[in-house]
Write an enzyme that holds these catalytic residues in place. Structure first.
Site, PDB file in Angstrom:
ATOM      1  N   LYS A 107      -0.626  14.000   5.169  1.00 24.96           N
ATOM      2  CA  LYS A 107       0.173  15.699   4.513  1.00 24.96           C
ATOM      3  C   LYS A 107      -0.442  16.578   5.607  1.00 24.96           C
ATOM      4  CE  LYS A 107       1.281  12.901   0.666  1.00 24.96           C
ATOM      5  NZ  LYS A 107       0.298  12.958  -0.747  1.00 24.96           N
ATOM      6  N   ASP A 146      -9.681  15.757  -5.166  1.00 21.90           N
ATOM      7  CA  ASP A 146      -8.832  15.404  -4.474  1.00 21.90           C
ATOM      8  C   ASP A 146      -7.914  16.332  -3.452  1.00 21.90           C
ATOM      9  OD1 ASP A 146      -6.504  14.796  -2.874  1.00 21.90           O
ATOM     10  OD2 ASP A 146      -5.485  13.457  -4.345  1.00 21.90           O
ATOM     11  N   ARG A 193     -12.293  -3.573  11.249  1.00 24.37           N
ATOM     12  CA  ARG A 193     -12.387  -3.340  10.467  1.00 24.37           C
ATOM     13  C   ARG A 193     -13.748  -2.726   9.678  1.00 24.37           C
ATOM     14  NH1 ARG A 193     -13.905  -7.230   7.304  1.00 24.37           N
ATOM     15  NH2 ARG A 193     -12.746  -8.829   8.196  1.00 24.37           N
ATOM     16  N   TYR A 205      -1.397  13.804  -8.577  1.00 23.41           N
ATOM     17  CA  TYR A 205      -0.163  13.277  -8.483  1.00 23.41           C
ATOM     18  C   TYR A 205      -0.148  11.838  -8.829  1.00 23.41           C
ATOM     19  CZ  TYR A 205       1.702  10.556  -4.204  1.00 23.41           C
ATOM     20  OH  TYR A 205       1.496  10.363  -2.758  1.00 23.41           O
TER      21      TYR A 205
HETATM   22  C1  LIG Z   1      -0.091  12.083  -1.180  1.00 23.59           C
HETATM   23  C2  LIG Z   1      -0.703  12.525  -2.186  1.00 23.59           C
HETATM   24  C3  LIG Z   1      -1.797  10.882  -2.554  1.00 23.59           C
HETATM   25  C4  LIG Z   1      -1.582   9.840  -1.814  1.00 23.59           C
HETATM   26  O1  LIG Z   1      -2.156   9.677  -0.489  1.00 23.59           O
HETATM   27  P1  LIG Z   1      -1.240   8.681   0.547  1.00 23.59           P
HETATM   28  O2  LIG Z   1      -1.779   8.943   2.083  1.00 23.59           O
HETATM   29  O3  LIG Z   1       0.484   8.946   0.131  1.00 23.59           O
HETATM   30  O4  LIG Z   1      -1.177   7.268  -0.037  1.00 23.59           O
HETATM   31  C5  LIG Z   1      -2.778  11.451  -2.901  1.00 23.59           C
HETATM   32  N1  LIG Z   1      -2.653  12.840  -3.833  1.00 23.59           N
HETATM   33  C6  LIG Z   1      -1.773  13.821  -3.259  1.00 23.59           C
HETATM   34  C7  LIG Z   1      -2.503  15.265  -4.209  1.00 23.59           C
HETATM   35  C8  LIG Z   1      -0.683  13.982  -2.535  1.00 23.59           C
HETATM   36  O5  LIG Z   1      -0.574  14.492  -2.176  1.00 23.59           O
END
Ligand SMILES: *Cc1c(COP(=O)(O)O)cnc(C)c1O
Length: 384
Positions: free
Chosen positions: A205, A180, A55, A108
């Site tokens: 992603k 982000d 962890r 998001y």
């Molecule tokens: C998918 C996404 C998230 C969240 O990520 P997860 O891996 O699904 O928890 C946050 N910001 C953006 C822009 C995203 O596309």
């Protein structure tokens, strides 16, 4: 940290940063250290690397973190079990009850839900703002504003925010700038170099890139913040497992070539959509008529693989289109090698219904993959 990799280019670092051949066996690829705990030589006698319990830290995860830090040009990277876990820990490190956040007005959906439905219960206030309007951001700042949360390009409307201009606003307000960078990836855009304090990713992603693993990351050059992130992550336990870390590390190796191909294909798909009589509007920052085009061209290497558009005939026409493509799979998520199509209003952004963040109901979002682009265009045109 493998400092020597910092003199290398992006794609060399994507393959080598944090990844020496294993000194004991010569294993070229970092092993999946599928272990929860590490033997100690006497109480407190930790071996090389100081590993104790997975962890807190795990060698496969460390390799991923060193690679992520190198690619984003940050001193520290922390990997998480999901993008939302990275966002959650970042928020816990930055705000206390009574504090205020500025967030994108088309954030998001999951980020909006976390801020609006969870952090609000702990007395954290937020103001959704159209981030491409720097004056509006400045006007939304309050004495208790602790962070400006930026997505650029935004999801799903591909809005563009000027990162360095917002970094100035944040600095003047003594607030932190969080970017982000999921949509752009470090191959296309480097927020820390533009003045951001923290870069976040859903590595689910483009960074993982193969739709086979959920993960997240936070990268910063601020030692104090990194320590807070590590403390909170260890306290809350939102860590990725060794195999998930390994899959993400493997994905990173091809990030540059994939992003170039995603961008090539998206540009061609956009050309086809712009000409189509049933398409009423195309959202893509690479289009010269996109209101954020100039800023995007200044801060991005290319414009990426995400494309949104509205269709004539309203919501039903958009839903029909989503259900008729064959190569474009109807699914949430984005950034994988395969092309996806979705209806944000009913799917990824359903939680924003009725709020200031609601998206048009005739909107369709594409994550353009790296298949043969002629096949993708034929599939889309056939679905109209
Ligand atoms: C998918 C996404 C998230 C969240 O990520 P997860 O891996 O699904 O928890 C946050 N910001 C953006 C822009 C995203 O596309």
């Amino acid at each position: 940290m493998t400092d020597h990799t910092d003199r290398f280019g992006f794609e060399t670092r994507a393959i080598h940063a944090g990844q020496e051949p294993d000194p004991r066996t010569g294993s070229v690829i970092v092993p999946i250290y599928q272990t929860s705990t590490f033997a100690q030589d006497g109480v407190g006698g930790l071996r090389a690397g100081g590993y104790e319990y997975s962890r807190t830290a795990n060698p496969t995860r460390t390799a991923l973190e060193e690679c992520l830090a190198s690619l984003e040009g940050g001193r520290h990277a922390l990997a998480f079990s999901s993008g939302m876990a990275a966002s959650d820990i970042t928020l816990r490190a930055l705000v206390r009850p009574g504090d205020h956040l500025v967030i994108p007005d088309d954030a998001y959906g999951g980020t909006f839900r976390l801020v609006d439905k969870v952090f609000s219960q702990w007395g954290v206030e937020h103001t959704p703002v159209h981030l491409s309007d720097v004056d509006a951001v400045r006007a939304a700042i309050r004495p208790n504003t602790k962070a400006i949360w930026v997505e650029t390009p935004t999801n799903p409307l591909l809005g563009i925010a000027d990162i360095s201009a917002l970094a100035d606003v944040a600095r003047q307000a003594q607030a932190r700038l969080v970017v982000d960078n999921t949509f752009a990836t470090p191959y296309l855009q480097s927020p820390l170099g533009l003045g951001a304090d923290v870069v976040l990713h859903s590595t689910t992603k483009y960074l993982g890139g193969h739709s086979d693993v959920v993960g997240g990351a936070a990268i910063t050059s601020d030692d104090e913040l990194a320590e807070k992130f590590a403390f909170l992550r260890n306290a809350a336990g939102s860590v990725p497992g060794p195999f998930d870390s390994w899959l993400t590390l493997r994905g990173l190796k091809t990030l540059g070539v994939r992003m170039d191909r995603h961008s090539d294909n998206a540009e061609r798909v956009v050309q086809a959509l712009v000409k189509h009589p049933k398409v009423t509007k195309v959202y893509y920052p690479g289009l010269p008529e996109h209101p954020g085009h100039e800023v995007a061209a200044k801060q991005m290497r290319r414009f990426g693989g995400m494309v949104s558009f509205t269709v004539a005939g309203g919501e039903q026409a958009a839903l029909d289109l989503c259900s008729r493509t064959k190569l474009f799979t109807l699914a949430e998520s984005l950034g994988g090698i395969e092309s996806l199509i979705e209806h944000p209003g009913k799917m990824t952004h359903a939680s924003t219904a009725g709020s200031a963040l609601q998206v048009p109901d005739d909107l369709v979002r594409l994550s353009v993959g790296i298949e043969d682009v002629e096949d993708l265009i034929e599939d889309l045109l056939g679905a109209f």
